[in-house]
Design a protein around this motif. Structure first.
Motif, PDB file in Angstrom:
ATOM      1  N   LEU A   1       0.820  -1.199   0.000  1.00 47.06           N
ATOM      2  CA  LEU A   1       0.000   0.000   0.000  1.00 47.06           C
ATOM      3  C   LEU A   1       0.860   1.258   0.000  1.00 47.06           C
ATOM      4  N   GLU A   2       0.377   2.303  -0.637  1.00 44.09           N
ATOM      5  CA  GLU A   2       1.021   3.614  -0.554  1.00 44.09           C
ATOM      6  C   GLU A   2       0.316   4.396   0.538  1.00 44.09           C
ATOM      7  N   ILE A   3       1.074   4.931   1.469  1.00 47.23           N
ATOM      8  CA  ILE A   3       0.451   5.667   2.560  1.00 47.23           C
ATOM      9  C   ILE A   3       1.082   7.042   2.644  1.00 47.23           C
ATOM     10  N   SER A   4       0.303   8.058   2.287  1.00 51.28           N
ATOM     11  CA  SER A   4       0.906   9.386   2.205  1.00 51.28           C
ATOM     12  C   SER A   4       0.941  10.047   3.578  1.00 51.28           C
ATOM     13  N   GLY A   5       1.959  10.841   3.780  1.00 49.31           N
ATOM     14  CA  GLY A   5       2.080  11.626   5.006  1.00 49.31           C
ATOM     15  C   GLY A   5       2.743  10.879   6.152  1.00 49.31           C
ATOM     16  N   VAL A   6       3.058   9.587   5.977  1.00 44.11           N
ATOM     17  CA  VAL A   6       3.747   8.848   7.041  1.00 44.11           C
ATOM     18  C   VAL A   6       5.097   8.414   6.468  1.00 44.11           C
TER      19      VAL A   6
ATOM     20  N   GLN B   1       9.773   6.469   9.968  1.00 43.20           N
ATOM     21  CA  GLN B   1       8.911   6.650  11.141  1.00 43.20           C
ATOM     22  C   GLN B   1       8.034   5.401  11.333  1.00 43.20           C
TER      23      GLN B   1
ATOM     24  N   SER C   1      -5.254   0.052   4.060  1.00 46.21           N
ATOM     25  CA  SER C   1      -4.078   0.710   4.641  1.00 46.21           C
ATOM     26  C   SER C   1      -3.960   0.382   6.125  1.00 46.21           C
TER      27      SER C   1
ATOM     28  N   GLN D   1      -3.028   2.739  16.748  1.00 46.21           N
ATOM     29  CA  GLN D   1      -1.818   3.357  16.179  1.00 46.21           C
ATOM     30  C   GLN D   1      -1.950   3.541  14.670  1.00 46.21           C
TER      31      GLN D   1
ATOM     32  N   TYR E   1      -1.730   7.033  12.694  1.00 43.85           N
ATOM     33  CA  TYR E   1      -0.735   7.329  11.656  1.00 43.85           C
ATOM     34  C   TYR E   1      -1.405   7.797  10.371  1.00 43.85           C
ATOM     35  N   LEU E   2      -2.470   7.119   9.993  1.00 46.47           N
ATOM     36  CA  LEU E   2      -3.143   7.490   8.746  1.00 46.47           C
ATOM     37  C   LEU E   2      -3.774   8.875   8.860  1.00 46.47           C
TER      38      LEU E   2
ATOM     39  N   LEU F   1      -2.747  11.311  10.890  1.00 53.01           N
ATOM     40  CA  LEU F   1      -1.641  12.272  10.861  1.00 53.01           C
ATOM     41  C   LEU F   1      -1.135  12.472   9.443  1.00 53.01           C
ATOM     42  N   GLY F   2      -1.107  11.378   8.697  1.00 51.59           N
ATOM     43  CA  GLY F   2      -0.673  11.452   7.309  1.00 51.59           C
ATOM     44  C   GLY F   2      -1.580  12.367   6.501  1.00 51.59           C
TER      45      GLY F   2
ATOM     46  N   LYS G   1      -0.777  16.007   7.390  1.00 50.83           N
ATOM     47  CA  LYS G   1       0.617  16.440   7.304  1.00 50.83           C
ATOM     48  C   LYS G   1       0.843  17.587   6.310  1.00 50.83           C
TER      49      LYS G   1
END
Lengths: 242, 404
Positions: A88-93, A97, B362, B375, B379-380, B382-383, B386
């Protein structure tokens, strides 16, 4: 026995995909599952990792514990890793990290101390170098803008970091050119230990030229219909599944 | 309304009296927001309650000190219950109470105040002009660019209504970075702050508004800016919302001006945040970008109403607008209303709005690596934020984002 799958039936949206699958893997072994499209190979990988959208019957015992009662994260923490066919592509992470959080979560569950930023960086740098992944990937979002081959290498990088007892590689070779496949195969081979095992799901025999299996299984219509040694893969390549 | 009018009658007969009177009569024409008005249709107006306006109160420097950002130890401007307090403030720019500034900068200010009033349609902004406490005049002379960022702190000590106001003027090529924060000692209150900014040619303003108010607070804030040619504005509106929370941003751009309006609403419980943004392209070759994101959990509500208005003279305009909403709960709801009104023919403009939920695949991917469900969702989320949080120019504020 590291993992024991007994009489596994799997349904999704009313359709039965696995129909009484049995498979056992010992520590130190490499198993390959081959089979035609739609046979249920990827479903098996997802079931092992704990994907929530399937109805599952049967038993799966992993390190003597009932895997089907565990959440996906509990399975990961117990040492089960699944390399995604389509990561999966996960943007912003950011990649680093995420990897640090995941590794520390697994360590914590085993009662080990979390790695400090410096310790983690050093470990990550070492593993990235081995997988020939450029340093800039650390700060990039997870898999975002990665090529198909880079995504697969990133999966194997995770496997190298987590050092799992059982790794399930779901079509890790698809989308890889021959050079990338060698890098991935070398990475996988370097991680081999007597106490770990591998389950390789693949369409083609070519990855098995680089990672030699102890057993090859043919999965067709939701069941394992044939089992043999490494030579079975060559035979399938020559004659097809029919 | 009666207590407001009674209060209005008690205000001092100073140099602002004429402006106040005009504002009051404009407000009387317009009236309080009504549910049927398009601009307020998503607000829970049945809860609107404007308490009696607050009076000036003396507090000590020590009391406000914990609310000053570390980056702004030597540059902060403090309002207590809507009144600018010179003694609690420190800045290398020219800052004075507006009534005093009317003496030294009378002509400029009279013109600005009158013209702003003429175009103002927002009832709460009009009410601010009529009932403003001690307003602040903040002036960056031409070519100045103070190194420190300047904090504006709104400190509220009781639940009466407050009307803080800032008249901001940036001279030619002046460069200023402002951050506005608020703190309330009481969990209920009403505030209608207004910032009116005029940027001269080549000036540059960065304005970061960080709103962390109690859940029962009612906030109607307004930001107005006119940009002369070659000037630049960047605003970042961060809010956790409240019982009623609305921000109205209106920007007018002259030739080759540039405006970037960014925002993030992070809403939990039954908090709400409603954003209204208008960018008016008056002259050729100006550029604007609006990007507002909202995360809504529980029973939170939000709305975004954005408008790009391009006048016939404003050829070669480039204007973008985007709003993205992330719903974390089935009971949360978001509304988006993009608007384009274009009267020039050589224009690049676009708008878009999206509403999404966290992607289950995801979540599974992150969990399969050992992260807990909580968690993974964090994270998602926050992503998602961002893109906007990266733009917060203050480390201390970034660290305060409690969900991080």
């Amino acid at each position: 026995m590291l993992i024991e799958i007994k009489n596994l039936f799997v349904k999704v949206e009313g359709k039965t995909i696995l129909k009484g699958l049995n498979l056992s893997i010992q520590k130190g072994e490499i198993h390959a599952i081959m089979g035609p499209n739609g046979a249920g190979k990827s479903t098996l990988a997802k079931i092992l990792a704990g994907h929530p959208s399937y109805v599952v019957e049967g038993e799966i015992w992993f390190k003597g514990q009932n895997l089907l009662e565990m959440e996906p994260e509990e399975r990961a923490c117990m040492g089960l890793f699944m390399s995604f066919q389509y990561p999966l592509e996960i943007s912003g992470v950011s990649n680093s990290q995420f990897l640090q959080a995941a590794l520390n979560s697994q360590r914590k569950s085993r009662g080990e101390e979390a790695l400090s930023n410096e310790e983690f960086e050093a470990l990550l740098d070492e593993k990235m170098k081995a997988m020939e992944i450029r340093a800039e990937f650390k700060t990039r979002s997870i898999n975002e803008g990665f090529s198909g081959g880079e995504k697969k290498r990133n999966e194997i990088l995770q496997m190298a970091l987590f050092d799992p007892a059982l790794s399930v590689l779901d079509e890790t070779d698809s989308g890889l050119d021959i050079d990338a496949m060698k890098i991935v195969a070398n990475g996988v081979n370097r991680m081999r230990k007597p106490e770990n095992a591998l389950l390789i799901i693949t369409h083609y025999q070519r990855l098995l030229d680089y990672i030699k299996p102890d057993f090859v299984h043919v999965l067709a219509d939701g069941k394992i219909v044939r089992t043999g040694g490494a030579e079975l893969a060559l035979e399938l390549e020559a004659k097809g599944y029919a | 309304m009666h207590s407001l009018e009674a209060h209005f009658q008690t205000l001092p007969k100073d140099l602002l009296q004429e402006i106040r009177k005009k504002a009051w009569s404009r407000f009387s024409e317009v009236g309080l927001p009504k549910p049927k008005q398009e601009a307020f249709q998503y607000l829970p107006l049945q809860k609107l309650e404007i308490s009696e306006p607050s009076l000036r109160k003396v507090i000590s420097k020590e009391e406000i000190l914990p609310h000053i950002l570390p980056e702004c130890k030597n540059s902060h401007l403090v309002f207590v219950d809507g009144f600018f307090e010179e003694d609690l403030s420190i800045s290398s720019l020219i800052c004075q109470p507006l009534d005093q500034a009317m003496k030294s900068y009378g002509l400029f200010l009279q013109n600005r105040l009158k013209s702003s009033l003429k175009t103002e349609k927002d009832p709460l902004a009009l009410l601010n002009s009529a009932l403003q406490g001690k307003a602040l005049f903040l002036y960056a002379p031409p070519q100045t660019s103070p190194e420190e960022k300047i904090q504006i702190l709104h400190y509220t000590t009781d639940s009466r209504s407050t009307f803080p106001r800032i008249q901001l003027y940036l001279g030619k090529n002046a460069k200023v970075s402002l951050v506005q924060t608020s703190f309330s000692k009481v969990d209920k209150g009403f505030s209608a702050p207004l910032i009116d900014a005029a940027l001269d040619e080549g000036a540059s303003l960065s304005f970061c508004d960080f709103s962390e108010l109690p859940a029962n607070f009612q906030q109607f804030q307004a930001f107005r800016a006119s940009l002369k040619r070659d000037s630049k504005l960047k605003t970042l509106t961060f809010t956790e919302g409240s019982l009623i929370w609305r921000s109205s941003l209106e920007v007018a751009l002259e030739e080759n001006g540039e405006a970037e309006l960014l925002g993030l609403s992070y809403l939990k419980g039954s908090r709400q945040a409603h954003i209204h943004a208008l960018v008016e392209h008056m002259a050729p070759s100006a550029r604007s970008r609006q990007h507002f994101k909202a995360v809504l959990d529980d029973e939170a509500r939000s709305s975004f109403e954005g408008k790009i208005f391009v006048r016939p003279a404003a050829q070669k305009t480039v204007a973008y607008q985007l709003s993205n909403h992330l719903l974390l709960s089935d009971l949360a709801s978001a509304n988006a209303k993009p608007n384009l009104e274009i009267f020039a023919d050589d224009v690049k403009a676009s708008h878009g709005a999206t509403t999404s939920q966290l992607d289950e695949e995801s979540i599974f991917y992150l969990r399969s690596r050992g992260l807990s469900k909580i968690q993974a969702k964090r994270y998602l989320t926050l992503g998602f934020c961002k893109e906007i949080t990266d733009q917060i120019p203050f480390d201390s504020l970034n660290a305060r984002l409690a969900y991080a």
